[in-house]
Design an enzyme around this catalytic site. Structure first.
Site, mmCIF file in Angstrom:
data_model
loop_
_atom_site.group_PDB
_atom_site.id
_atom_site.type_symbol
_atom_site.label_atom_id
_atom_site.label_comp_id
_atom_site.label_asym_id
_atom_site.label_seq_id
_atom_site.Cartn_x
_atom_site.Cartn_y
_atom_site.Cartn_z
ATOM 1 N N SER A 13 76.113 7.315 55.514
ATOM 2 C CA SER A 13 76.960 6.450 54.412
ATOM 3 C C SER A 13 75.930 5.332 54.202
ATOM 4 C CB SER A 13 77.935 6.383 55.114
ATOM 5 O OG SER A 13 77.933 5.789 56.286
ATOM 6 N N LYS A 29 79.274 -0.374 57.446
ATOM 7 C CA LYS A 29 79.737 -0.485 56.786
ATOM 8 C C LYS A 29 79.011 -2.270 56.472
ATOM 9 C CE LYS A 29 81.484 3.276 55.161
ATOM 10 N NZ LYS A 29 80.590 4.275 56.491
#
Lengths: 423, 149
Positions: free
Chosen positions: B67, B104
């Site tokens: 990701s 993230k």
């Protein structure tokens, strides 16, 4: 300058360490078990709220574990030791002097810092920093003596309105809290002692503080007199930055499975002796007295019981694993009885001498090992390198008796293959 | 090649009885100018010093999944995470979300969001008033580029 002490104590330390790396368990009750997954030794606040008692054997709460989905962990000492080290290092950066009191507690000497910062602000800063940096919640108790700091910490844990920090330097606050504290909750007052105190009409900490020091000394001991003085704000117990040299070293463990063979017992004992000898060398001491004990399980009433111990002196103090193994094996030969199901064994080393201070006697055997120091040094270096282990053949290779740890979490902070995974 | 013993010389005994003991200096002695580097010798470089500002507050985590590939973070990488750093806008952070640790990019403006650096993944909006459980800020990425895992 009046001394100021603080006690910093980690909340539910082992359970908090486990939870930090498992956000999925944020609100789940967690318990940590003792060696061999026997009893509960730590509980998260959710587990405490369920009424799980400290020290309860795991088999007694099987149903509650199922019913409430309690998460169970075996003791992961490498994790706890690393997390403790982080807490202690951070404290050492913040306070001028630190005494590491146990794996999850430390005393700080804050004497003189009031001129720069208020004590309560400093306590909050310590709490905030440990929480942020390491992810462990602590409570801070501050007082003019170690005993009062300990009591302040107790209050910080108990009363949520304190937000985990209590400054007990004010005399009036001290007396208010002492009046609320049962005498058995004081640091250094055990259950036996508190029964005797209560028989004398001393029920609260305040009662003890107001009893004359002289009469305490007459009826009890100077130790309790010291406690009485400390409760009145008179410092008697100093900060110990350098831990005192150990007087004895004990290595023992319950077996993961019952041991019935003499060979297995010998291996287990050799393992304990090896660890004890390693600790002895780390303390830079040599031991002259060695005790071996073996016993069956007192909890199994239906099987025959046996428990015995035997001590012997080495001809001269030694820290050579080979000397200690040899003596322990001859002690085991005398202790061993066939046909029992042994549950625990251990060794105790005592009668310590600083290396090179022992006065040899006329008929002492000269040491049979040459280059003993160098050999033991090599063994310790290899075993601490983390790359592999060398051990004495007597310890055996297949360890059927080794500790049971069925619910062990990964070594999140001390092994590359134990790191947490992030998506 | 063969060797045969011809006899014993008395030279060794002579040397032993007449020898002068001269201390051996094993350091190189420079004739002429001293080494111009002598005053500049420093310790060797330590990667810990470069990557870790506060050891007590630093943890390592291993990356799983892709990701964050556009931020140069790949599966198998080890991230250095510092808990003592306050997370700022556009910092790469480790966050516990829905009971899982995830890496993230943190956006604080205009709204609080966790942004994956891979268009195949959805942005995670953090509703106002929700506490965000940040484990720590990623400061370095460690990857062995030879033996890919």
């Amino acid at each position: 300058m009046t001394p100021i002490f603080a006690l910093v104590d980690c909340n539910n330390f082992y359970a908090s360490c486990e939870k930090l790396f498992r956000p999925d368990l944020a609100h789940t009750p967690v318990v940590v078990l003792s060696n061999n997954d026997g009893c509960v030794v730590a509980r998260s606040k959710e587990a405490k709220a369920l009424g799980i008692k400290m020290g309860i054997p795991i088999f007694k709460i099987k149903q509650q574990i199922q019913q409430h989905g309690i998460q169970v962990f075996s003791s992961n000492y490498s994790l706890y030791a690393d997390m403790s080290d982080r807490v202690m290092r951070t404290l050492e950066d913040m306070a001028p002097r630190v005494e590491i009191y146990s794996i999850d507690e430390a005393f700080l000497d804050l004497t003189g810092i009031q001129s720069a910062v208020s004590l309560i602000d400093f306590g909050r800063q310590v709490k905030h920093t440990i929480d942020r940096w390491i992810g462990i919640t602590v409570c801070v108790g501050i007082g003019p003596t170690k005993t009062l700091a300990k009591l302040a910490n107790h209050a910080a844990k108990k009363y949520t309105a304190t937000q985990g920090v209590v400054d007990l330097t004010d005399r009036k606050r001290q007396r208010k809290l002492l009046a609320l504290t049962p005498v058995q909750d004081i640091w250094g007052v055990g259950r036996r002692l508190s029964a005797r105190l209560q028989a004398m009409g001393i029920h609260t900490a305040l009662d003890l503080a107001d009893t004359s020091a002289k009469s305490i000394r007459q009826h009890f001991s100077v130790v309790l007199e010291r406690t009485q003085r400390e409760l009145n704000g008179e410092p008697c117990i100093q900060l110990e930055q350098i831990p005192p040299t150990k007087k004895q070293i004990i290595c023992s463990r319950s077996f993961g499975a019952r041991v019935t063979s003499r060979i297995q017992m010998g291996q287990a004992l050799c393992e304990h002796v090896t660890r004890a000898a390693e600790k002895l060398r780390k303390e830079q001491q040599q031991a002259k007295l060695l005790t071996v004990f073996i016993r069956t399980s007192p909890y199994q009433n239906n099987t025959p019981q046996y428990s015995n111990a035997l001590s012997a002196q080495l001809s001269r103090p030694s820290d050579d694993t080979r000397d200690l193994i040899q003596l322990s094996m001859s002690l085991l030969d005398q202790l061993w009885r066939d046909r029992y199901h042994y549950a625990k064994a251990g060794v105790v080393l005592s009668d310590f001498y600083d290396i090179g201070t022992y006065q040899a006697e006329l008929f002492d055997q000269p040491s049979t090992h040459t280059n003993s120091r160098q050999l033991m040094n090599v063994v310790d270096t290899i075993n601490h390198s983390g790359r592999g282990k060398v051990f004495f053949a007597r310890q055996g290779v297949k360890k059927g008796w080794a500790m049971k740890r069925e619910h062990l979490s990964p070594a999140y902070t001390t092994r590359w293959n134990g790191l947490i995974q992030v998506n | 090649m063969n060797l045969s013993l011809l006899g014993r010389s008395h030279a060794l005994a002579w040397i032993k009885s007449h020898c002068l003991k001269i201390p051996l200096f094993s350091e190189a002695v420079s004739a002429g100018f001293p080494s111009p580097a002598q005053d500049y010798i420093e310790k060797t470089l330590d990667l810990n010093e470069l990557c870790i500002k506060r050891p007590a507050a630093t943890f390592f985590v291993r990356v799983e999944g892709d990701s964050m590939v556009q931020a140069g973070i790949y599966a198998g990488d080890i991230l250095v995470v510092d808990r003592s750093v306050t997370a700022e806008h556009r910092d790469t952070v480790i966050v516990a979300i829905h009971g899982e640790m995830t890496v993230k990019e943190l956006e604080l403006r205009p709204k609080v969001r966790l942004v994956p650096r891979n268009p195949d993944y959805p942005v995670i909006e953090i509703p106002e008033g929700t506490a965000l459980d940040i484990f720590g800020v990623v400061t370095n990425v460690i990857r062995n580029i030879r033996h890919k895992t």
